[in-house]
Motif scaffolding. Structure first.
Motif, short mmCIF file in Angstrom:
data_model
loop_
_atom_site.label_atom_id
_atom_site.label_comp_id
_atom_site.label_asym_id
_atom_site.label_seq_id
_atom_site.Cartn_x
_atom_site.Cartn_y
_atom_site.Cartn_z
N THR A 135 -3.35 31.35 21.70
CA THR A 135 -4.72 30.84 20.76
C THR A 135 -4.95 32.20 20.10
O THR A 135 -5.79 31.63 18.95
N HIS A 136 -4.61 33.19 20.22
CA HIS A 136 -5.14 34.43 19.48
C HIS A 136 -4.31 34.40 18.12
O HIS A 136 -4.53 35.12 17.06
N VAL A 137 -2.94 33.69 18.08
CA VAL A 137 -2.18 33.93 16.98
C VAL A 137 -2.30 32.71 15.85
O VAL A 137 -1.94 31.69 16.13
N ALA A 138 -2.79 33.46 14.78
CA ALA A 138 -2.81 32.31 13.48
C ALA A 138 -1.43 31.67 13.32
O ALA A 138 -0.44 32.65 13.11
N GLY A 139 -1.46 30.45 12.85
CA GLY A 139 -0.26 30.02 12.74
C GLY A 139 0.68 29.22 13.78
O GLY A 139 1.43 28.26 13.43
N LEU A 140 0.05 29.18 14.89
CA LEU A 140 0.60 28.49 16.05
C LEU A 140 -0.46 27.22 16.38
O LEU A 140 -1.58 27.56 16.01
N LYS A 141 0.10 26.29 16.93
CA LYS A 141 -0.83 25.30 17.51
C LYS A 141 -0.43 25.23 19.04
O LYS A 141 0.75 25.47 19.75
N VAL A 142 -1.46 25.14 19.96
CA VAL A 142 -1.42 25.25 21.45
C VAL A 142 -1.62 24.08 22.13
O VAL A 142 -3.08 23.65 21.93
N VAL A 143 -1.08 23.42 22.86
CA VAL A 143 -1.35 22.13 23.39
C VAL A 143 -1.08 22.02 24.84
O VAL A 143 -0.58 22.96 25.48
N GLN A 144 -2.13 21.71 25.80
CA GLN A 144 -1.93 21.57 27.38
C GLN A 144 -2.37 20.09 27.65
O GLN A 144 -3.75 20.15 27.83
N PRO A 145 -1.84 19.10 28.06
CA PRO A 145 -2.16 18.00 28.65
C PRO A 145 -2.44 17.92 30.01
O PRO A 145 -2.07 18.82 30.66
N SER A 146 -3.32 16.79 30.39
CA SER A 146 -3.54 16.62 31.92
C SER A 146 -2.99 15.47 32.29
O SER A 146 -3.02 15.50 33.70
N VAL A 165 4.59 24.79 17.71
CA VAL A 165 3.74 24.23 18.68
C VAL A 165 4.05 24.90 19.92
O VAL A 165 5.31 24.71 20.37
N ILE A 166 3.37 25.49 20.58
CA ILE A 166 3.40 25.87 21.92
C ILE A 166 2.84 24.92 23.15
O ILE A 166 1.74 24.46 23.19
N ILE A 204 -0.20 11.04 20.09
CA ILE A 204 -1.73 11.41 20.33
C ILE A 204 -1.87 12.67 19.18
O ILE A 204 -1.04 13.66 19.35
N ASP A 205 -2.66 12.50 18.26
CA ASP A 205 -2.69 13.53 17.23
C ASP A 205 -3.19 14.77 17.98
O ASP A 205 -4.08 14.98 18.55
N LEU A 206 -2.65 15.98 17.50
CA LEU A 206 -3.17 17.09 17.99
C LEU A 206 -4.44 17.49 17.44
O LEU A 206 -4.75 17.06 16.21
N GLY A 207 -5.28 18.29 18.22
CA GLY A 207 -6.60 18.62 17.71
C GLY A 207 -7.47 17.81 18.16
O GLY A 207 -8.80 17.97 17.43
N LYS A 208 -7.45 16.79 19.09
CA LYS A 208 -8.31 15.61 19.30
C LYS A 208 -8.60 15.86 21.05
O LYS A 208 -7.75 15.72 21.70
N ALA A 209 -10.00 16.20 21.34
CA ALA A 209 -10.04 16.20 22.60
C ALA A 209 -10.39 14.82 23.18
O ALA A 209 -10.47 13.90 22.39
N SER A 210 -10.51 14.78 24.56
CA SER A 210 -10.78 13.32 25.24
C SER A 210 -11.91 13.70 26.02
O SER A 210 -11.92 14.50 26.90
N VAL A 211 -12.69 12.69 26.00
CA VAL A 211 -13.93 12.52 27.25
C VAL A 211 -13.45 11.67 28.07
O VAL A 211 -13.28 10.66 28.11
N LEU A 249 -5.82 23.25 22.57
CA LEU A 249 -6.42 24.48 22.46
C LEU A 249 -6.45 25.06 20.96
O LEU A 249 -7.63 25.81 20.77
N LEU A 250 -5.60 24.57 20.28
CA LEU A 250 -5.53 25.32 18.86
C LEU A 250 -4.68 24.33 18.09
O LEU A 250 -3.64 24.18 18.24
N PRO A 251 -5.42 23.61 17.01
CA PRO A 251 -6.94 23.86 16.93
C PRO A 251 -7.82 23.07 17.56
O PRO A 251 -7.22 21.99 18.32
N LEU A 252 -8.85 23.54 17.79
CA LEU A 252 -9.78 23.19 19.07
C LEU A 252 -10.82 21.95 18.17
O LEU A 252 -11.10 22.09 17.00
N ASP A 253 -11.04 20.98 19.12
CA ASP A 253 -11.62 19.91 18.45
C ASP A 253 -13.21 20.09 18.87
O ASP A 253 -13.94 19.82 19.60
N LEU A 254 -13.91 21.21 17.77
CA LEU A 254 -15.09 21.35 17.77
C LEU A 254 -16.11 20.25 17.55
O LEU A 254 -17.44 20.33 18.17
#
Length: 334
Positions: A135-146, A165-166, A204-211, A249-254
């Motif tokens: 997540t510190h590296v610009a240019g990557l996307k980081v995903v972790q599903p549950s 994408v990682i 499921i589009d990247l960058g979208k959190a789930s409630v 995690l990157l990009p983060l759904d702020l």
């Protein structure tokens, strides 16, 4: 489907849908992967689409980057996230920078799958949670599903993404949902069925959190296995907490995070990785900057220890429902 079956289904769908997709890594072909995520895919699509590589993570990453830069869509597997360090230079110095270094002439539509986290008694070199290194590296996307449903949709979106994408896969969730308490069985698997997952294509589009749970008293930010730990702690404490599964995690759904914290006024961050310089620190900084005037208490984080991964004390190292409950009490009492 279990998460393993959902991931396999995602790769199956994309292999059939796009001839540019190839799957490779250590033991992913004939053997079907150490966790059997790719089982049967080589037989179905042939050795040119699904194939084994030498035990050489740097070569796996380098080959994948070259393929991606030339228009293919490789989905490479690093057998355990702990093994990615020899490939880290290739991933961060080449894959993450190709678009910008070439002024957009080249892109890197590459997905690197990595089983992450502990819970299988794998010891120090099979149990790490290195998400903050990416997540510190610009240019990557980081995903972790549950969940299995999210795993399939997010992996399809990752393979289709034009940038690297990682894709981090929580090993404790591979074979079924987790009830958040390892005392349920010897390895902590919950005794209820896997998730409903369509066999066909969906994304499921990247960058979208789930409630995952709506609430009004507290926002809990979690991802991967810790989503289930959060759910168990909320059930145990009875606090009306809103649980946000970050998913990406990157990009983060702020936007989703901000809306929740502004509503509840309190926030707890939960992750398995070590505390110092963990991704939770970044989450706290973002919430503090965006929601300072809405906060009614200091933000609390519950994490793994600041210590090398302790094989003999694995289940004490993980933030479990009791530690999460103590964190909830701290932020509610402040």
């Amino acid at each position: 489907m279990t998460m393993i079956e959902a991931l396999r289904s995602a790769m199956d769908v994309m292999l059939a849908r796009d001839e540019r997709v190839v799957i490779f890594g250590e033991d992913v072909g004939y053997f079907g992967g150490v966790f059997r995520c790719t089982q049967g895919l080589q037989k179905k699509y042939g050795e040119e689409r699904v194939f084994d590589t030498p035990i050489n993570e740097s070569a796996i990453a380098g080959m994948a980057i070259g393929m991606a830069a030339q228009g293919m869509r490789p989905c490479a597997e690093i057998q355990f996230a702990d093994y990615m360090y020899p490939a880290y230079d290739q991933i961060t110095q080449e894959a993450a920078r190709i678009r910008h270094r070439s002024n957009g002439d080249f892109t890197c539509p590459l997905t690197i799958r990595m089983p992450t986290g502990g819970g299988i008694y794998g010891g120090q070199t099979h149990s790490q949670s290195p998400e903050a290194l990416f997540t510190h590296v610009a240019g990557l996307k980081v995903v972790q599903p549950s969940t299995p449903y999210d795993a399939k949709g997010l992996l399809i979106a990752s393979i289709e993404d034009p940038d690297p994408v990682i894709f981090l896969e929580p090993k404790r969730l591979y074979n079924g949902p987790f009830d958040g308490d390892h005392t349920a069985t010897s390895q902590g698997w919950a005794q209820h069925p896997a998730g409903d997952v369509p066999e066909e294509y969906y994304r499921i589009d990247l960058g979208k959190a789930s409630v995952r749970r709506e609430g009004a008293a507290l926002t809990i930010l979690a991802y991967g296995t810790m989503v289930f730990v959060a759910e168990r702690a909320v059930r145990d404490t009875g606090v009306d907490a809103e649980i946000i599964d970050l998913r990406t995690l990157l990009p983060l759904d702020l936007e989703t995070i901000r809306a929740s914290v502004e509503k509840t006024g309190r926030c707890l961050v939960l992750h398995e990785a070590t505390r110092t310089s963990g991704f939770g620190g970044e989450l706290i900084a973002e919430v503090q900057e965006a929601c300072f005037w809405h906060l009614e208490a200091p933000i609390v984080r519950v994490t793994g220890w600041d210590a090398p991964y302790p094989h003999a004390q694995e289940w004490d190292y993980f933030p479990g429902p009791k530690r999460a409950a103590r964190g909830i009490a701290r932020v509610m009492e402040a």
